[in-house]
Design a protein around this motif. Sequence first.
Motif, PDB file in Angstrom:
ATOM      1  N   GLY A 110      23.425  51.865  70.772  1.00 53.57           N
ATOM      2  CA  GLY A 110      23.100  51.745  69.358  1.00 53.57           C
ATOM      3  C   GLY A 110      23.255  53.025  68.562  1.00 53.57           C
ATOM      4  O   GLY A 110      22.933  53.052  67.371  1.00 53.57           O
ATOM      5  N   LYS A 111      23.774  54.085  69.179  1.00 53.93           N
ATOM      6  CA  LYS A 111      23.896  55.378  68.498  1.00 53.93           C
ATOM      7  C   LYS A 111      25.359  55.806  68.430  1.00 53.93           C
ATOM      8  O   LYS A 111      26.099  55.700  69.413  1.00 53.93           O
ATOM      9  CB  LYS A 111      23.066  56.445  69.203  1.00 53.93           C
ATOM     10  CG  LYS A 111      21.576  56.144  69.237  1.00 53.93           C
ATOM     11  CD  LYS A 111      20.817  57.200  70.002  1.00 53.93           C
ATOM     12  CE  LYS A 111      19.315  56.911  70.024  1.00 53.93           C
ATOM     13  NZ  LYS A 111      18.997  55.657  70.736  1.00 53.93           N
ATOM     14  N   VAL A 124      22.515  44.188  62.200  1.00 56.21           N
ATOM     15  CA  VAL A 124      22.481  43.125  61.209  1.00 56.21           C
ATOM     16  C   VAL A 124      23.240  41.936  61.801  1.00 56.21           C
ATOM     17  O   VAL A 124      24.021  42.082  62.737  1.00 56.21           O
ATOM     18  CB  VAL A 124      23.113  43.557  59.866  1.00 56.21           C
ATOM     19  CG1 VAL A 124      22.339  44.702  59.247  1.00 56.21           C
ATOM     20  CG2 VAL A 124      24.577  43.944  60.037  1.00 56.21           C
ATOM     21  N   ASN A 125      23.003  40.764  61.223  1.00 59.18           N
ATOM     22  CA  ASN A 125      23.584  39.551  61.792  1.00 59.18           C
ATOM     23  C   ASN A 125      25.027  39.390  61.316  1.00 59.18           C
ATOM     24  O   ASN A 125      25.320  38.605  60.418  1.00 59.18           O
ATOM     25  CB  ASN A 125      22.751  38.332  61.404  1.00 59.18           C
ATOM     26  CG  ASN A 125      23.048  37.131  62.293  1.00 59.18           C
ATOM     27  OD1 ASN A 125      23.665  37.266  63.338  1.00 59.18           O
ATOM     28  ND2 ASN A 125      22.594  35.960  61.868  1.00 59.18           N
ATOM     29  N   ASP A 126      25.927  40.138  61.956  1.00 58.48           N
ATOM     30  CA  ASP A 126      27.330  40.104  61.539  1.00 58.48           C
ATOM     31  C   ASP A 126      28.248  39.567  62.633  1.00 58.48           C
ATOM     32  O   ASP A 126      29.472  39.651  62.521  1.00 58.48           O
ATOM     33  CB  ASP A 126      27.789  41.512  61.132  1.00 58.48           C
ATOM     34  CG  ASP A 126      27.648  42.531  62.251  1.00 58.48           C
ATOM     35  OD1 ASP A 126      26.946  42.244  63.242  1.00 58.48           O
ATOM     36  OD2 ASP A 126      28.235  43.618  62.138  1.00 58.48           O
ATOM     37  N   LEU A 147      21.610  41.564  68.287  1.00 61.87           N
ATOM     38  CA  LEU A 147      20.346  41.632  68.996  1.00 61.87           C
ATOM     39  C   LEU A 147      19.355  40.648  68.390  1.00 61.87           C
ATOM     40  O   LEU A 147      19.550  40.130  67.294  1.00 61.87           O
ATOM     41  CB  LEU A 147      19.777  43.051  68.921  1.00 61.87           C
ATOM     42  CG  LEU A 147      20.652  44.188  69.474  1.00 61.87           C
ATOM     43  CD1 LEU A 147      19.971  45.516  69.230  1.00 61.87           C
ATOM     44  CD2 LEU A 147      20.926  43.979  70.953  1.00 61.87           C
ATOM     45  N   HIS A 148      18.270  40.414  69.114  1.00 65.21           N
ATOM     46  CA  HIS A 148      17.180  39.602  68.567  1.00 65.21           C
ATOM     47  C   HIS A 148      16.617  40.287  67.322  1.00 65.21           C
ATOM     48  O   HIS A 148      16.488  41.506  67.295  1.00 65.21           O
ATOM     49  CB  HIS A 148      16.098  39.455  69.625  1.00 65.21           C
ATOM     50  CG  HIS A 148      14.916  38.652  69.163  1.00 65.21           C
ATOM     51  ND1 HIS A 148      14.951  37.271  69.108  1.00 65.21           N
ATOM     52  CD2 HIS A 148      13.694  39.043  68.708  1.00 65.21           C
ATOM     53  CE1 HIS A 148      13.775  36.856  68.654  1.00 65.21           C
ATOM     54  NE2 HIS A 148      12.998  37.901  68.399  1.00 65.21           N
ATOM     55  N   PRO A 149      16.348  39.561  66.235  1.00 65.14           N
ATOM     56  CA  PRO A 149      16.360  38.090  66.108  1.00 65.14           C
ATOM     57  C   PRO A 149      17.677  37.533  65.578  1.00 65.14           C
ATOM     58  O   PRO A 149      17.683  36.451  64.995  1.00 65.14           O
ATOM     59  CB  PRO A 149      15.234  37.869  65.110  1.00 65.14           C
ATOM     60  CG  PRO A 149      15.352  39.051  64.192  1.00 65.14           C
ATOM     61  CD  PRO A 149      15.772  40.196  65.052  1.00 65.14           C
ATOM     62  N   VAL A 203      28.331  26.517  67.508  1.00 64.88           N
ATOM     63  CA  VAL A 203      27.150  27.165  68.078  1.00 64.88           C
ATOM     64  C   VAL A 203      26.470  27.992  66.995  1.00 64.88           C
ATOM     65  O   VAL A 203      27.123  28.782  66.299  1.00 64.88           O
ATOM     66  CB  VAL A 203      27.527  28.054  69.274  1.00 64.88           C
ATOM     67  CG1 VAL A 203      26.265  28.643  69.910  1.00 64.88           C
ATOM     68  CG2 VAL A 203      28.316  27.256  70.301  1.00 64.88           C
ATOM     69  N   PHE A 204      25.152  27.832  66.857  1.00 65.34           N
ATOM     70  CA  PHE A 204      24.352  28.540  65.855  1.00 65.34           C
ATOM     71  C   PHE A 204      23.454  29.567  66.540  1.00 65.34           C
ATOM     72  O   PHE A 204      22.928  29.318  67.633  1.00 65.34           O
ATOM     73  CB  PHE A 204      23.444  27.563  65.082  1.00 65.34           C
ATOM     74  CG  PHE A 204      24.176  26.485  64.339  1.00 65.34           C
ATOM     75  CD1 PHE A 204      24.414  26.613  62.978  1.00 65.34           C
ATOM     76  CD2 PHE A 204      24.600  25.331  64.981  1.00 65.34           C
ATOM     77  CE1 PHE A 204      25.068  25.608  62.276  1.00 65.34           C
ATOM     78  CE2 PHE A 204      25.251  24.326  64.287  1.00 65.34           C
ATOM     79  CZ  PHE A 204      25.490  24.461  62.934  1.00 65.34           C
ATOM     80  N   ASP A 205      23.275  30.731  65.882  1.00 68.32           N
ATOM     81  CA  ASP A 205      22.253  31.656  66.372  1.00 68.32           C
ATOM     82  C   ASP A 205      20.915  31.321  65.715  1.00 68.32           C
ATOM     83  O   ASP A 205      20.797  30.328  64.974  1.00 68.32           O
ATOM     84  CB  ASP A 205      22.649  33.117  66.134  1.00 68.32           C
ATOM     85  CG  ASP A 205      22.759  33.486  64.661  1.00 68.32           C
ATOM     86  OD1 ASP A 205      22.217  32.763  63.806  1.00 68.32           O
ATOM     87  OD2 ASP A 205      23.417  34.511  64.366  1.00 68.32           O
ATOM     88  N   GLU A 206      19.899  32.143  65.951  1.00 70.73           N
ATOM     89  CA  GLU A 206      18.568  31.845  65.434  1.00 70.73           C
ATOM     90  C   GLU A 206      18.532  31.849  63.905  1.00 70.73           C
ATOM     91  O   GLU A 206      17.732  31.141  63.286  1.00 70.73           O
ATOM     92  CB  GLU A 206      17.558  32.863  65.988  1.00 70.73           C
ATOM     93  CG  GLU A 206      16.116  32.515  65.665  1.00 70.73           C
ATOM     94  CD  GLU A 206      15.129  33.452  66.325  1.00 70.73           C
ATOM     95  OE1 GLU A 206      13.919  33.232  66.167  1.00 70.73           O
ATOM     96  OE2 GLU A 206      15.574  34.411  66.983  1.00 70.73           O
TER      97      GLU A 206
END
Length: 412
Positions: free
Chosen positions: A231-232, A261-263, A292-294, A341-344
């Motif tokens: 992540g860095k 972010v949800n990308d 990553l979650h969520p 397929v969908f994520d959360e």
Amino acid sequence: MTFNDCFLKWPKYTLIIQAADQQGTGFPTDGTAVIIVTDSNDNPPQFEPETYTVSVPENQVGVEVAKLTVTDGDEPGSPAWSTKYKIISGDKLGVFNISTGPSQLEGIITTVKPLDYEKTKQYILSVIVENDDPFVGPLPTSTATVTVNVEDVNEPPVFNPKEKYIIKPENVPVGSDLVAFTATDPDIGRAQKLTYRIGSDPAGFLSVIEDTGMIKVKSLMDRESIEVKDGKYTAIILAVDNDETARATGTGTLIIELEDVNDNAPYINEREIKICNQEAPPVLLSITDKDLHPNAGPFSVETQGDTMKNWTAKMNDSGTGIELILKSTLESGVYNVVLRVFDEQKLYQDTSVKATVCECKGESVVCNETRTARLSLSIIIRIICTIVALVSISFLLVYFMRPQICFGQGSL
């Protein structure tokens, strides 16, 4: 002539002593006495010369500053003749060291810490010399004065801190300012200008304003890039001075922790499967989401288009895999199964899975490739026949709809 001069010339005396009685002419006898004169430290070592002036470049460690020579009138090689040295003033910070040279009649001064012209331009050292043996009685101690002038050199700019750490979302818009990462020039006595440039930017995310050191987003940052570790993202920033003789460059490390972010929509890893057309168990399909979650699982799935007629898809108990079920008996062949397929957060992506359906039963899949090929050929033939029929119909329509020529009756 002093006693010491006699000692240096004749350190040993051999005496012949005669003894005789006093009766008549006497009877003499001779004896030999050997006198060895041992040296004592009665000659203090003397600096020659007693003053030194030297110049030393800044920032160097272990460099020889000066070599101080002495003379001593005692026996060469004896403890009363060999010397030792001590700096008694002018070095409060412990920048210098002095040791005895190979000849035993010289003191060598070296640097043990880097000199800094901007802090101290000159040192005046006082050095004393003594023998390994203590003096016999009170003797004057020789002192040398060493003036050390520090030479200024062009030093590289310094980032403060040398490693800068920031946290930013990965979807910061292109052109946005991230952080100003600047350096200072330690050469305070020189009027120099610093400019900035990118030293290392593996993914090409960044740019820097040359005059200010402001780091900007050049291309959209991606936390899922292979250049991002845990992540860095790490980049190297350079600061360069404009010295006329030899430019110096300083380096700073910029570490950007990218917030997820949800990308990235989830997708199915398996793109080809084989399944029996009778009593087949569910086929397990795995899912990947780079977020990553969520912004990832638990996932959900839906069948799309014609897939809904013959297939059922549902998530397994862990919510990480898809159970694909053939709900009706199909002819052997290759089918395109489309799954959404969908994520959360309900970000989705459609994935096409090539499903080879074989004439078999249960979980032991056995495909007759010849039959599959023959079926595929029959499909091709039907398509060709359909095309021929369409062309024929079109021809007939054109034929029957063409203009008709009418002939009327006339009189002869």
